[in-house]
Design a protein around this motif. Structure first.
Motif, PDB file in Angstrom:
ATOM      1  N   LEU A 247     -10.557   6.679   1.394  1.00 26.41           N
ATOM      2  CA  LEU A 247     -10.280   6.328   0.001  1.00 26.41           C
ATOM      3  C   LEU A 247     -11.545   5.914  -0.741  1.00 26.41           C
ATOM      4  CD1 LEU A 247      -6.991   4.253   0.449  1.00 26.41           C
ATOM      5  CD2 LEU A 247      -7.185   6.602  -0.411  1.00 26.41           C
ATOM      6  N   LEU A 248     -12.490   5.304  -0.012  1.00 27.61           N
ATOM      7  CA  LEU A 248     -13.719   4.793  -0.623  1.00 27.61           C
ATOM      8  C   LEU A 248     -14.910   5.704  -0.343  1.00 27.61           C
ATOM      9  CD1 LEU A 248     -13.302   0.985   0.197  1.00 27.61           C
ATOM     10  CD2 LEU A 248     -12.794   2.173  -1.953  1.00 27.61           C
ATOM     11  N   HIS A 249     -14.653   7.001  -0.248  1.00 26.61           N
ATOM     12  CA  HIS A 249     -15.773   7.920  -0.047  1.00 26.61           C
ATOM     13  C   HIS A 249     -16.663   7.895  -1.285  1.00 26.61           C
ATOM     14  CE1 HIS A 249     -18.160  11.380   1.016  1.00 26.61           C
ATOM     15  NE2 HIS A 249     -17.510  11.481   2.163  1.00 26.61           N
ATOM     16  N   PRO A 250     -17.981   7.746  -1.117  1.00 28.73           N
ATOM     17  CA  PRO A 250     -18.874   7.657  -2.285  1.00 28.73           C
ATOM     18  C   PRO A 250     -18.858   8.898  -3.160  1.00 28.73           C
ATOM     19  CG  PRO A 250     -19.972   6.857  -0.311  1.00 28.73           C
ATOM     20  CD  PRO A 250     -18.702   7.516   0.144  1.00 28.73           C
ATOM     21  N   GLN A 251     -18.474  10.048  -2.586  1.00 31.30           N
ATOM     22  CA  GLN A 251     -18.444  11.284  -3.370  1.00 31.30           C
ATOM     23  C   GLN A 251     -16.998  11.577  -3.752  1.00 31.30           C
ATOM     24  OE1 GLN A 251     -20.439  14.535  -1.519  1.00 31.30           O
ATOM     25  NE2 GLN A 251     -20.473  15.785  -3.370  1.00 31.30           N
ATOM     26  N   SER A 252     -16.726  11.609  -5.034  1.00 34.37           N
ATOM     27  CA  SER A 252     -15.347  11.673  -5.515  1.00 34.37           C
ATOM     28  C   SER A 252     -14.589  12.892  -5.006  1.00 34.37           C
ATOM     29  CB  SER A 252     -15.326  11.653  -7.048  1.00 34.37           C
ATOM     30  OG  SER A 252     -16.042  12.756  -7.578  1.00 34.37           O
TER      31      SER A 252
ATOM     32  N   ASN B 195      -1.517   9.765  -1.233  1.00 31.29           N
ATOM     33  CA  ASN B 195      -0.410  10.054  -0.321  1.00 31.29           C
ATOM     34  C   ASN B 195      -0.829  10.074   1.147  1.00 31.29           C
ATOM     35  OD1 ASN B 195      -1.799  12.488  -0.193  1.00 31.29           O
ATOM     36  ND2 ASN B 195      -0.161  13.719  -1.067  1.00 31.29           N
ATOM     37  N   GLU B 196      -2.143  10.084   1.408  1.00 30.00           N
ATOM     38  CA  GLU B 196      -2.611  10.069   2.791  1.00 30.00           C
ATOM     39  C   GLU B 196      -2.416   8.708   3.446  1.00 30.00           C
ATOM     40  OE1 GLU B 196      -6.614  11.508   2.964  1.00 30.00           O
ATOM     41  OE2 GLU B 196      -6.145  13.355   1.873  1.00 30.00           O
ATOM     42  N   VAL B 197      -2.143   7.668   2.640  1.00 29.99           N
ATOM     43  CA  VAL B 197      -1.911   6.331   3.187  1.00 29.99           C
ATOM     44  C   VAL B 197      -0.768   6.350   4.194  1.00 29.99           C
ATOM     45  CG1 VAL B 197      -1.094   4.005   2.597  1.00 29.99           C
ATOM     46  CG2 VAL B 197      -2.869   5.093   1.209  1.00 29.99           C
TER      47      VAL B 197
ATOM     48  N   ALA C  48      -9.682   2.894  -6.358  1.00 32.52           N
ATOM     49  CA  ALA C  48      -9.074   1.603  -6.677  1.00 32.52           C
ATOM     50  C   ALA C  48      -8.046   1.197  -5.621  1.00 32.52           C
ATOM     51  CB  ALA C  48      -8.422   1.654  -8.055  1.00 32.52           C
ATOM     52  N   LEU C  49      -7.310   2.166  -5.094  1.00 32.94           N
ATOM     53  CA  LEU C  49      -6.335   1.870  -4.043  1.00 32.94           C
ATOM     54  C   LEU C  49      -7.042   1.368  -2.786  1.00 32.94           C
ATOM     55  CD1 LEU C  49      -3.436   1.891  -2.969  1.00 32.94           C
ATOM     56  CD2 LEU C  49      -3.748   4.326  -2.412  1.00 32.94           C
ATOM     57  N   GLY C  50      -8.169   1.950  -2.449  1.00 31.55           N
ATOM     58  CA  GLY C  50      -8.937   1.487  -1.294  1.00 31.55           C
ATOM     59  C   GLY C  50      -9.419   0.056  -1.470  1.00 31.55           C
ATOM     60  N   ILE C  51      -9.937  -0.267  -2.643  1.00 33.06           N
ATOM     61  CA  ILE C  51     -10.382  -1.641  -2.927  1.00 33.06           C
ATOM     62  C   ILE C  51      -9.188  -2.592  -2.883  1.00 33.06           C
ATOM     63  CG2 ILE C  51     -11.427  -3.160  -4.644  1.00 33.06           C
ATOM     64  CD1 ILE C  51     -13.452  -1.315  -3.346  1.00 33.06           C
TER      65      ILE C  51
ATOM     66  N   ALA D 272       0.831  -1.202   0.000  1.00 30.40           N
ATOM     67  CA  ALA D 272       0.000   0.000   0.000  1.00 30.40           C
ATOM     68  C   ALA D 272       0.869   1.256   0.000  1.00 30.40           C
ATOM     69  CB  ALA D 272      -0.922   0.006   1.212  1.00 30.40           C
ATOM     70  N   SER D 273       1.950   1.238   0.773  1.00 25.76           N
ATOM     71  CA  SER D 273       2.854   2.379   0.822  1.00 25.76           C
ATOM     72  C   SER D 273       3.510   2.625  -0.537  1.00 25.76           C
ATOM     73  CB  SER D 273       3.937   2.135   1.885  1.00 25.76           C
ATOM     74  OG  SER D 273       4.898   3.175   1.879  1.00 25.76           O
ATOM     75  N   GLN D 274       3.978   1.551  -1.172  1.00 22.39           N
ATOM     76  CA  GLN D 274       4.657   1.699  -2.464  1.00 22.39           C
ATOM     77  C   GLN D 274       3.708   2.148  -3.567  1.00 22.39           C
ATOM     78  OE1 GLN D 274       7.573  -1.630  -3.295  1.00 22.39           O
ATOM     79  NE2 GLN D 274       6.790  -2.332  -1.317  1.00 22.39           N
TER      80      GLN D 274
END
Length: 340
Positions: free
Chosen positions: A310-315, A322-324, A239-242, A130-132
């Motif tokens: 990351l998976l907020h329904p509103q884009s 980078n918040e990861v 996609a990163l959240g999924i 996830a970091s990379q």
């Protein structure tokens, strides 16, 4: 158009003028097949004069435009300098049947191969990946590009232990702000805004008009009017959240991102999106923040907060890749005895 996007166009124009026709076996010793897909194949090869190992990516000319080939090659060559992006070598050529370019080889398969179904990866490994990948996406976003196809099959392993990975396959990359037809597909990786666009297309295509004789006619002559949407980095955040969910659980949170899917609907209720007021939608902390959706019950509050962002329904309210980094180091999974 950003400076990087203009430069990419210029590089494609220059490369098109100098693209040579070569016979691969005269210059490379092909070792083995590394992977294949709808585009063509990737083969491990060694340059006969330099002795350099590399991956040759073959694109079928019948299925690939020269421009799309040149864009992927030049993007990978000029902009993928992050250690977790697959970068190209300065070798591109054509054959009677293929376009080909050389890139860094990843010898140990892709991430999909090592995610154990219904189990996932070791948590420390998942955090490392996830970091990379978050760093790789942030690098692309800094140039104004959006990957648009983040998934385990496009993340390649540089070692057997999955300690170093590279994001690749840049065929879907577009500059942020580019207008493209919105495509909905049945997958958790598909964003909520794609479903909304699909519904709008269905309404438009189903609009009936009345002719001079009072007969109802399809105003669009039976053709669906494709809705154009603006390419946005928030697509990669989703996609990163999924991806993070899949790495931790060995499964997807829902089969498709549609409002009538039971698991996704439960997630929407958890985030207080469904039925909330506009003021509540803009809030980062809904009142019943701790009422976890069943599919997310195994996560610690730290991981749940990351995934909700990351998976907020509103884009427009979705967190950035980078918040990861803010969520690394702490536990992401509850103790199995507690969560089970």
């Amino acid at each position: 158009m950003t400076t990087a996007a203009r430069l990419l166009d210029e590089l494609c124009h220059l490369t098109a003028q100098s693209l040579e026709s070569l016979e691969p076996l005269e210059h490379f010793q092909v070792i083995k097949l590394l992977g294949e897909g709808s585009y063509g194949q990737v083969k491990l090869a060694v340059h006969k004069k330099r002795g350099t190992p590399m991956a040759l990516k073959f694109f079928l000319r019948d299925d690939t435009s020269l421009l799309s080939f040149l864009r992927e090659y030049n993007l990978s060559l000029a902009f993928c300098t992050h250690p977790s992006l697959t970068s190209a070598f300065g070798i591109a050529f054509s054959t009677p049947t293929h376009y080909v370019f050389a890139q860094q080889p990843c010898l140990y398969g892709d991430l999909y191969d090592v995610i154990v179904p219904e189990v996932g990866l070791e948590e420390s490994c998942a955090q490392g990946v996830a970091s990379q990948i978050s760093g790789a996406l942030s690098h692309l976003h800094s140039y104004g590009f959006v990957h648009r196809d983040v998934k385990p099959e496009n993340i390649f392993l540089c070692d057997r232990e999955c300690r170093w990975v590279r994001l690749g396959d840049f065929g879907m990359v577009k500059a942020a702000g580019t207008r493209v037809p919105c495509v909905w597909y049945s997958s958790a990786y598909c964003t909520p805004e794609a479903e909304m666009a699909k519904k709008s297309e269905e309404i438009d295509s189903g609009t009936l008009e009345v002719d001079n004789n009072g007969n109802k006619q399809n105003g669009n002559s039976g053709k669906t009017q494709r809705m154009l949407v603006s390419v946005d980095p928030s697509t990669d955040s989703w996609a990163l959240g999924i991806l993070i969910y899949a790495m931790l659980m060995g499964s997807l949170p829902w089969s498709e991102t549609v409002s009538d899917n039971t698991a996704y609907k439960s997630y929407l209720q958890w985030t207080k999106w469904e039925g909330s007021t506009s003021q509540e939608r803009a809030s980062d902390q809904p009142k019943n923040f701790n009422q976890v959706a069943p599919k997310f019950a195994a996560f610690t509050p730290l991981a749940a907060c990351l995934l909700r962002s990351l998976l907020h329904p509103q884009s427009r309210l979705r967190g950035r890749p980078n918040e990861v980094e803010k969520y690394l180091g702490g536990a992401w999974l509850l103790d199995k005895d507690v969560s089970g």
